[in-house]
Structures are given as structure tokens and as C-alpha cells.
Design a protein around this motif. Structure first.
Motif, PDB file in Angstrom:
ATOM      1  N   HIS A 268       0.823  -1.215   0.000  1.00  0.00           N
ATOM      2  CA  HIS A 268       0.000   0.000   0.000  1.00  0.00           C
ATOM      3  C   HIS A 268       0.852   1.258   0.000  1.00  0.00           C
ATOM      4  O   HIS A 268       0.330   2.348   0.246  1.00  0.00           O
ATOM      5  N   PHE A 269       2.182   1.143  -0.244  1.00  0.00           N
ATOM      6  CA  PHE A 269       3.083   2.315  -0.250  1.00  0.00           C
ATOM      7  C   PHE A 269       3.896   2.311  -1.525  1.00  0.00           C
ATOM      8  O   PHE A 269       4.007   1.288  -2.208  1.00  0.00           O
ATOM      9  N   TYR A 270       4.451   3.473  -1.804  1.00  0.00           N
ATOM     10  CA  TYR A 270       5.402   3.607  -2.907  1.00  0.00           C
ATOM     11  C   TYR A 270       6.528   4.546  -2.463  1.00  0.00           C
ATOM     12  O   TYR A 270       6.325   5.394  -1.587  1.00  0.00           O
ATOM     13  N   LYS A 271       7.715   4.390  -3.078  1.00  0.00           N
ATOM     14  CA  LYS A 271       8.893   5.183  -2.703  1.00  0.00           C
ATOM     15  C   LYS A 271       8.939   6.459  -3.527  1.00  0.00           C
ATOM     16  O   LYS A 271       8.732   6.439  -4.727  1.00  0.00           O
TER      17      LYS A 271
ATOM     18  N   ASN B  27      11.675   9.850  -3.449  1.00  0.00           N
ATOM     19  CA  ASN B  27      12.767  10.596  -2.838  1.00  0.00           C
ATOM     20  C   ASN B  27      13.204   9.961  -1.528  1.00  0.00           C
ATOM     21  O   ASN B  27      13.431  10.631  -0.502  1.00  0.00           O
ATOM     22  N   GLY B  28      13.236   8.610  -1.510  1.00  0.00           N
ATOM     23  CA  GLY B  28      13.691   7.896  -0.331  1.00  0.00           C
ATOM     24  C   GLY B  28      12.664   7.815   0.772  1.00  0.00           C
ATOM     25  O   GLY B  28      13.016   7.444   1.892  1.00  0.00           O
ATOM     26  N   THR B  29      11.403   8.150   0.490  1.00  0.00           N
ATOM     27  CA  THR B  29      10.341   8.151   1.517  1.00  0.00           C
ATOM     28  C   THR B  29       9.194   7.278   1.050  1.00  0.00           C
ATOM     29  O   THR B  29       8.852   7.285  -0.141  1.00  0.00           O
ATOM     30  N   LEU B  30       8.611   6.496   1.992  1.00  0.00           N
ATOM     31  CA  LEU B  30       7.424   5.690   1.677  1.00  0.00           C
ATOM     32  C   LEU B  30       6.159   6.542   1.809  1.00  0.00           C
ATOM     33  O   LEU B  30       5.952   7.188   2.854  1.00  0.00           O
ATOM     34  N   ARG B  31       5.375   6.547   0.764  1.00  0.00           N
ATOM     35  CA  ARG B  31       4.120   7.297   0.779  1.00  0.00           C
ATOM     36  C   ARG B  31       2.954   6.345   0.457  1.00  0.00           C
ATOM     37  O   ARG B  31       3.105   5.425  -0.315  1.00  0.00           O
ATOM     38  N   ALA B  32       1.812   6.606   1.113  1.00  0.00           N
ATOM     39  CA  ALA B  32       0.640   5.729   0.931  1.00  0.00           C
ATOM     40  C   ALA B  32       0.066   5.873  -0.475  1.00  0.00           C
ATOM     41  O   ALA B  32       0.000   6.964  -1.028  1.00  0.00           O
ATOM     42  N   LYS B  33      -0.323   4.737  -1.041  1.00  0.00           N
ATOM     43  CA  LYS B  33      -0.973   4.736  -2.365  1.00  0.00           C
ATOM     44  C   LYS B  33      -2.465   5.061  -2.225  1.00  0.00           C
ATOM     45  O   LYS B  33      -3.113   4.583  -1.290  1.00  0.00           O
ATOM     46  N   PRO B  34      -2.996   5.857  -3.138  1.00  0.00           N
ATOM     47  CA  PRO B  34      -4.479   6.083  -3.117  1.00  0.00           C
ATOM     48  C   PRO B  34      -5.204   4.774  -3.389  1.00  0.00           C
ATOM     49  O   PRO B  34      -4.967   4.125  -4.401  1.00  0.00           O
ATOM     50  N   SER B  35      -6.081   4.372  -2.485  1.00  0.00           N
ATOM     51  CA  SER B  35      -6.795   3.105  -2.638  1.00  0.00           C
ATOM     52  C   SER B  35      -8.054   3.144  -1.794  1.00  0.00           C
ATOM     53  O   SER B  35      -8.136   3.893  -0.809  1.00  0.00           O
TER      54      SER B  35
END
Length: 526
Positions: free
Chosen positions: A500-503, A505-513
Motif C-alpha cells: 500500500h506504499f510507494y517510494k 525521494n527515499g520516503t514511503l508514501r501511501a498509495k491512493p486506494s
């Protein structure tokens, strides 16, 4: 004598040879209308060996036994008409005696009787037949009305109808009025007569109604009708009009009128009780006219009398002369009152309409409120069911956190810093759109996540103690997998969370779902 013997011998010879004689054909009865021509038919059916030599017509009278010769028809010498019928008898077929019919002109009653047709043939001899002639005398009906008919006089004969003929005629009555009839007949030498009398009780509603005598007879082509219009004399009650208006001193042009109906038309007369008519009063037929202004001397009881040939009727009226002129009505005031009444009526209608509309809207609002209350009740029930579900989800979350802590304690800090620390920093910022979700979104995501992986959570709860024991045994294997970069993939919870995340700039961000993941402040996965 010798001739007769020869004739008989020839008849015997014909009979021996098988020959038959002819036949005379004629009707048994014939009717003639008085004054009209009548055909007396006579036909002979001749055989092949026969020949008609002569035809003789004769008439037998009922009063005499002797026959009277009428005519003789001979093919060689023609026709011979006897003096009594000369000019009245004519042969119909002069050249062919097989048709021996004759025409009798202008039939009269004296022509009645039995007529014989005698046919002489050779060699068969003579043959004859007869017919009965009846002369029909059509009736000439007459209607004799009885007048006058007076209302109230009781049962009276309105009219009588008489008809004479041969045979006797038939009489009937057609009318709208109610009545009875009496019929009598009388016989004559050559005819018969009938008389019918119609009786009724006269009343004015019978006036101008039609009374018809209907005559039927065989000598008539159609029924004869004799009509009579009833005339009933009467006199109706007398009434006086015109005294209803106010009579007061000084009034001008006062009139009273007398009314009555009757046949013949009535005549009117006026008088005053206990005195003569006042001065200045004029009688104009049925109207009494006061030519001068009214005074107290004009007061009194006035009598109107109507008279015709039937009877006389009267009526009276009391004229009271008031002192002084009555107050006149103000037309302006009457108009204002009328307008006010109309206005009040219209206002009442408007108020009633507003009240009805208001009640209607109140009923509609009340029904809408009840509907909203029902929806709110249903929403609260759904919320309580959702809260129960959230409580169960919280228990599952706690177990998941414990599992993550047990497993994450054996991993190097570099991995924790690279993954969980960055996630916790992102939660602290709350700048990502995934951290700005509302409480309802969190609840929805939690329910979705709980429904998406219930089997795995239950499995983890059941295998929790075994998992703790297996961690020590697999520690070395995990370190080896870490070097190869496959640690995250081997951890079921982290692996599921990382999807449920994507990288960036070196940071994990939540995917819209639709099945969103929420990271709490401690960095635990929910």
C-alpha cells in the motif's frame, strides 16, 4: 227423341273407347262492391275430341225458384244478352268459348244470387257449375257530437257514430280521454246498421282532445276514420292581483286585476262591499283603475265577479290605504350593503382556504419529520453496529502490533530506520494526503482492511505463541535473507503493508486506494 238417343249412344261409345268428358271450372263465391264492375269467371277444360258448341248463363233468385236468363254465347251466332241485363253484361273472350267468363257492370244489390254457367259440347253433351254473387255495400259512417259538454255535469254522452252496410260494419273508438262506449245494431232488408255511443265525465283537461270513430268493412280498401274535437265548457276560480304592493295616501296609478279562465271566455264586473265604487275609479274589462291619487275613501273590500255560459264565480280583496308615504329605500345604501356583504363572503372564503392550506402543509411537515426520525434511528443503529465492529478491529490491531514488535526486535536498526522510522516521521508531519483522512475514512479503511484479511489475522492469533518460539529458530535464516534483500518479502504483515506504499525521494508514501492504510503515531500498522 231420336237426337237424344243418338247423343246417349255417342256418350256410351266414348265411354267404351276410354274417353272422358271435360270439366267446368268456376269459383264457388264472388263478392262485388256496390257500383263496381265484377267478373263472373267460367272455364271449360275441353278434351281432344270435344268441341264447345254453346254457353248459356242464367241466374237463380233466392225469392223465386225460376231461373232468369242472362246471356247466351254461340261461336257461330255470337252473344245474346237478355233484356234485363242488356248493356250491363259483356263476353270476355268472344272467339274461344273455353273461356265463357262474363263481366257484370255497375253491380247493385239486386244482382245478388246464384249464377249458373252451362257449357254444351259435342259429342260429350252439356256440363254446368254455379257460383254465389254477393254485393258488398260499403258503409258511410257519420259521427254526431253532443254539445255542449260542461265540466262537473257527470257521465255524459260525448258523441255517437253510425254506419250501415252489407255485411254489418265494425265500429271502434280511438281517443286519449277516458270513457266507455255502448253499441247497438239493427237489421234491414238488404243491409244492417250499427251505432256506438261514447260516454265520459267532462273535465277541462279533455278540452281540444280528439275523439275518432274507426269503421271497418270488407267493402273498404282501408279503414274509415271520422274525427271530432271535444269542447268542454268550464270556468276556473277567480283571483285578484295588484293589491300586494303598498297602498298609501297620495299614491297615483293604483290598479288591481282580476284573473279567470273559461270556455267561453268570461266577462268581469267590479263592486265594493257596503257601498258603491269611489269617484275616479274606471273599470277596463278585468282591471280596476284608480285615476286619482289614493285617499282613505278608497279603502274597502272590492269584489270581482267572472261569468260565462257555464257558471259564475267571484273573489274579493281588501284594500287598506296607509296614512302617509312609506320611507323610500336609498339605493346608494343598498349598494354599499350589497358590496360589504359580497366582500365579507369573499374574505371568509379566502381565510377558510388559507386555513385549509396551512393544515395541509402541517400534515406534510409532520410526515416528513417522522420519515427523518426513522432515518436517524436507522443511522444510529448502523453506528452502534459499526462501533462494535471497530472494537473487534482494535483487538485485531493490538495483536498485529505485538507481532510486529516481536519480529522487528530481531532486525537491524538500519532496516527499521529505512522503513518504520520514515513512516513515523511522515505520520508526525501529517502533510501527506493519507494522514489528512477523517475519522470516518479511518473507520472505513479499518473495516475494509479487517474484511480484506480476516483469515490471516485469525491465523496469526492462533499461531502467536508458536511464532514467538519459531523466531529464535529462524533468526539466522532471517539474517541471511536480509543480506539478500528478501527480509521484507518473508514477513507476512510487513509484506502486506508495503503493497500500500510507494517510494518517492527515499520516503514511503501511501498509495491512493479504497482499502487505505493508516499509520498511527507509534508507527504501527493498522
Amino acid at each position: 227423341m231420336m237426337g237424344d238417343l243418338c247423343a246417349r249412344f255417342l256418350l256410351l261409345l266414348l265411354g267404351f273407347l276410354g274417353c272422358t268428358a271435360g270439366i267446368v271450372e268456376m269459383p264457388q263465391e264472388v263478392s262485388a262492391v256496390l257500383g263496381k264492375d265484377i267478373l263472373l269467371p267460367c272455364y271449360y277444360r275441353v278434351q281432344s275430341v270435344e268441341k264447345v258448341t254453346q254457353v248459356a248463363w242464367s241466374r237463380g233468385s233466392s225469392s223465386s225458384r225460376q231461373n232468369m236468363d242472362v246471356a247466351t254465347l254461340n261461336p257461330n251466332y255470337g252473344q245474346h244478352i237478355f233484356p234485363q241485363y242488356e248493356g250491363r253484361v259483356k263476353q270476355m273472350a268472344s272467339m274461344d268459348l273455353t273461356n265463357a267468363s262474363i263481366m257484370l257492370k255497375n253491380a247493385v244489390q239486386a244482382d245478388e244470387g246464384t249464377y249458373k254457367c252451362r257449357v254444351n259440347t259435342f259429342p260429350a253433351g252439356s256440363f254446368e257449375d254455379s257460383l254465389r254473387l254477393t254485393v258488398l255495400v260499403p258503409p258511410l259512417p257519420s259521427l254526431n257530437p253532443v254539445s255542449p259538454l260542461v265540466e262537473g255535469q257527470g257521465r255524459t254522452m260525448a258523441a255517437s257514430c253510425t254506419a250501415e252496410g252489407n255485411p254489418i260494419p265494425t265500429l271502434t273508438w280511438e281517443t286519449e280521454v277516458k270513457g266507455t262506449n255502448v253499441t247497438r245494431t239493427s237489421a234491414h232488408s238488404r243491409s244492417a246498421s250499427i251505432t256506438s255511443e261514447f260516454y265520459l265525465e267532462p273535465s277541462r283537461d279533455m278540452n281540444k282532445k280528439t275523439l275518432t270513430c274507426v269503421v271497418s268493412h270488407p267493402g273498404l280498401y282501408q279503414e274509415k276514420r271520422v274525427q271530432h274535437i271535444l269542447e268542454v265548457q268550464y270556468l276556473s276560480d277567480v283571483s285578484i292581483r295588484g293589491h300586494e304592493d303598498g297602498w298609501y295616501e297620495g299614491r297615483e296609478g293604483g290598479t288591481v286585476k282580476c284573473f279567470s279562465e273559461g270556455i267561453p271566455a268570461p266577462k268581469y264586473s267590479w263592486s265594493r262591499v257596503n257601498g258603491s265604487l269611489p269617484r275616479g275609479v274606471k273599470i277596463d274589462g278585468d282591471t280596476l283603475i284608480f285615476l286619482e291619487p289614493l285617499t282613505q275613501e278608497d279603502a274597502g273590500v272590492y269584489v270581482c265577479r267572472a261569468t260565462n255560459d257555464v257558471t259564475s264565480r267571484h273573489s274579493s280583496v281588501h284594500l287598506n290605504i296607509a296614512e302617509g308615504e312609506p320611507p323610500k329605500l336609498n339605493l346608494v345604501s343598498i349598494s354599499i350593503i350589497a358590496v360589504a356583504v359580497v366582500t365579507i363572503v369573499l374574505l371568509t372564503i379566502v381565510v377558510v382556504a388559507m386555513i385549509l392550506v396551512n393544515r395541509y402543509h402541517k400534515r406534510k411537515t409532520k410526515r416528513l419529520s417522522e420519515k427523518i426520525e426513522e432515518l436517524s434511528t436507522l443511522s444510529r443503529e448502523c453506528s452502534r453496529r459499526g462501533l462494535s465492529s471497530n472494537t473487534a478491529s482494535a483487538d485485531i490491531k493490538a495483536q498485529m502490533e505485538e507481532g510486529i514488535q516481536l519480529q522487528s526486535g530481531n532486525y537491524p536498526d538500519s532496516l527499521r530506520d529505512a522503513s518504520i522510522s520514515s513512516i513515523m516521521g511522515e505520520e508526525a508531519d501529517r502533510r501527506s494526503y493519507s494522514t489528512l483522512t477523517t475519522v470516518r475514512e479511518i473507520e472505513t479503511q479499518t473495516e475494509l482492511f479487517t474484511s480484506a484479511a480476516p483469515a490471516e489475522v485469525v491465523k496469526e492469533e492462533e499461531e502467536g505463541p508458536e511464532l514467538l518460539r519459531a523466531d529464535k529458530e529462524q533468526k539466522e535464516e532471517d539474517e541471511e535473507e536480509k543480506e539478500r534483500g528478501g527480509l521484507i518479502e518473508n514477513q507476512p504483515f510487513i509484506k502486506q503493508a508495503m503493497t500500500h506504499f510507494y517510494k518517492e525521494n527515499g520516503t514511503l508514501r501511501a498509495k491512493p486506494s479504497t482499502n487505505g492504510i493508516y499509520i498511527n503515531g507509534r508507527g504501527h500498522l493498522v
